[in-house]
Design a protein around this motif. Structure first.
Motif, PDB file in Angstrom:
ATOM      1  N   PHE A   1       9.525  15.376  66.317  1.00  0.00           N
ATOM      2  CA  PHE A   1       8.887  15.341  67.632  1.00  0.00           C
ATOM      3  C   PHE A   1       7.724  16.327  67.699  1.00  0.00           C
ATOM      4  N   ASP A   2       6.996  16.439  66.601  1.00  0.00           N
ATOM      5  CA  ASP A   2       5.899  17.405  66.520  1.00  0.00           C
ATOM      6  C   ASP A   2       4.849  17.167  67.599  1.00  0.00           C
ATOM      7  N   GLY A   3       4.591  15.909  67.917  1.00  0.00           N
ATOM      8  CA  GLY A   3       3.588  15.599  68.929  1.00  0.00           C
ATOM      9  C   GLY A   3       4.140  15.534  70.330  1.00  0.00           C
ATOM     10  N   SER A   4       5.456  15.727  70.477  1.00  0.00           N
ATOM     11  CA  SER A   4       6.092  15.651  71.798  1.00  0.00           C
ATOM     12  C   SER A   4       7.047  16.826  71.978  1.00  0.00           C
ATOM     13  N   PRO A   5       6.528  18.028  72.181  1.00  0.00           N
ATOM     14  CA  PRO A   5       7.402  19.196  72.315  1.00  0.00           C
ATOM     15  C   PRO A   5       8.383  19.096  73.472  1.00  0.00           C
ATOM     16  N   ALA A   6       8.009  18.364  74.520  1.00  0.00           N
ATOM     17  CA  ALA A   6       8.926  18.214  75.653  1.00  0.00           C
ATOM     18  C   ALA A   6      10.170  17.433  75.250  1.00  0.00           C
ATOM     19  N   VAL A   7       9.990  16.439  74.380  1.00  0.00           N
ATOM     20  CA  VAL A   7      11.137  15.662  73.902  1.00  0.00           C
ATOM     21  C   VAL A   7      12.047  16.543  73.051  1.00  0.00           C
ATOM     22  N   PHE A   8      11.431  17.388  72.226  1.00  0.00           N
ATOM     23  CA  PHE A   8      12.233  18.307  71.415  1.00  0.00           C
ATOM     24  C   PHE A   8      13.020  19.259  72.310  1.00  0.00           C
ATOM     25  N   ASP A   9      12.402  19.758  73.367  1.00  0.00           N
ATOM     26  CA  ASP A   9      13.108  20.641  74.288  1.00  0.00           C
ATOM     27  C   ASP A   9      14.282  19.920  74.945  1.00  0.00           C
ATOM     28  N   ALA A  10      14.086  18.638  75.272  1.00  0.00           N
ATOM     29  CA  ALA A  10      15.123  17.885  75.973  1.00  0.00           C
ATOM     30  C   ALA A  10      16.313  17.568  75.081  1.00  0.00           C
ATOM     31  N   THR A  11      16.054  17.278  73.800  1.00  0.00           N
ATOM     32  CA  THR A  11      17.136  16.876  72.894  1.00  0.00           C
ATOM     33  C   THR A  11      17.603  18.005  71.981  1.00  0.00           C
ATOM     34  N   GLY A  12      16.734  18.977  71.736  1.00  0.00           N
ATOM     35  CA  GLY A  12      17.074  20.035  70.787  1.00  0.00           C
ATOM     36  C   GLY A  12      18.265  20.863  71.222  1.00  0.00           C
ATOM     37  N   ALA A  13      18.344  21.181  72.510  1.00  0.00           N
ATOM     38  CA  ALA A  13      19.455  21.999  72.995  1.00  0.00           C
ATOM     39  C   ALA A  13      20.784  21.275  72.796  1.00  0.00           C
ATOM     40  N   SER A  14      20.812  19.975  73.118  1.00  0.00           N
ATOM     41  CA  SER A  14      22.046  19.215  72.940  1.00  0.00           C
ATOM     42  C   SER A  14      22.462  19.161  71.477  1.00  0.00           C
ATOM     43  N   LEU A  15      21.493  18.876  70.611  1.00  0.00           N
ATOM     44  CA  LEU A  15      21.812  18.769  69.190  1.00  0.00           C
ATOM     45  C   LEU A  15      22.151  20.122  68.587  1.00  0.00           C
TER      46      LEU A  15
END
Length: 245
Positions: free
Chosen positions: A42-56
């Motif tokens: 999700f290099d081009g979508s940091p917001a998506v990484f923030d949304a899913t990274g915590a859960s994962l």
């Protein structure tokens, strides 16, 4: 339970694990590698990484600790180590608590590495305290440890231990709310997700993601995850038995 016997069991398990660098690498490095890979996916979508990274960040330690713990414990069973331990004045509670304590120590290191990497190297943005994030990651790793100890009692080989992953982990992964909010699922699936501990692990991570302080829902989630871990450990002690009379 006897404290000295529990600590002696934990020390023995840790000594054995230090002689298996591949297992140590799997437990400590795989979650770090996976969360790093997710960041660049999700290099081009940091917001998506923030949304899913915590859960994962909570799911990865649970999965790796489940896999490693189930295989390592089964190896103890098949090698005859547990049989020899049963000839000593060692209770089932001492044995399970010793294994849980040893893997919990590694789980703490694993959770700290993964959390530190996500927050300070990969710029995962969360509203709440990093310590709350670490707490949930640690409890998730402990839950994975407890599940691994429990299912090892029902496997006859390491291959069978691995086969338990699709049965125990994958349904929770699909129903935990990672892919879609649980309240948008079919009512029957939502009801099932309400009794799966991974659902509360993800909910707890999401609470830290959205709120600055520990909310009532966050406390509920961490207590449920911790309670499930203790319950599964108790079940593991109840199912622990000799393989020969």
């Amino acid at each position: 339970m006897n404290t000295a016997r529990t600590l002696a069991t934990a020390a023995r398990v840790l000594r054995q694990l230090t002689h298996d660098p591949r297992t140590i690498a799997l437990m400590l490095l795989v979650p770090v590698v996976l969360i790093t890979l997710l960041r660049f996916v999700f290099d081009g979508s940091p917001a998506v990484f923030d949304a899913t990274g915590a859960s994962l960040l909570g799911i990865f330690p649970l999965v790796t600790m489940f896999l490693v713990t189930s295989i390592a414990t089964l190896r103890e069973r098949t090698s005859g180590t547990l049989e020899r331990l049963f000839t000593m004045p060692l209770g089932k509670g001492d044995l399970i608590a010793g294994y849980a304590l040893a893997f919990a120590a590694l789980a703490a290191v694993q959770a700290a590495l993964a959390t530190a990497t996500a927050l300070w190297l990969l710029d995962l943005t969360v509203t709440g305290s990093p310590w709350l994030l670490l707490l949930v990651a640690l409890l998730d790793a402990l839950l994975g440890t407890a599940l691994g100890l429990f299912v090892s009692a029902f496997a006859a080989s390491e291959f069978q231990a691995v086969q338990f992953m699709p049965a125990v982990i994958f349904p929770q992964l699909l129903l935990c709310g990672l892919f879609t909010p649980r309240d948008r699922m079919h009512p029957a699936l939502e009801a099932v997700s309400d009794v799966l501990p991974m659902s509360y692990a993800v909910d707890g991570m999401n609470e830290v993601l959205r709120h600055t302080d520990a909310t009532a829902d966050f406390l509920r989630d961490v207590l449920i995850v911790a309670g499930c871990a203790l319950l599964v450990l108790a079940l593991g002690a109840a199912t622990l038995r000799r393989r020969t009379p």
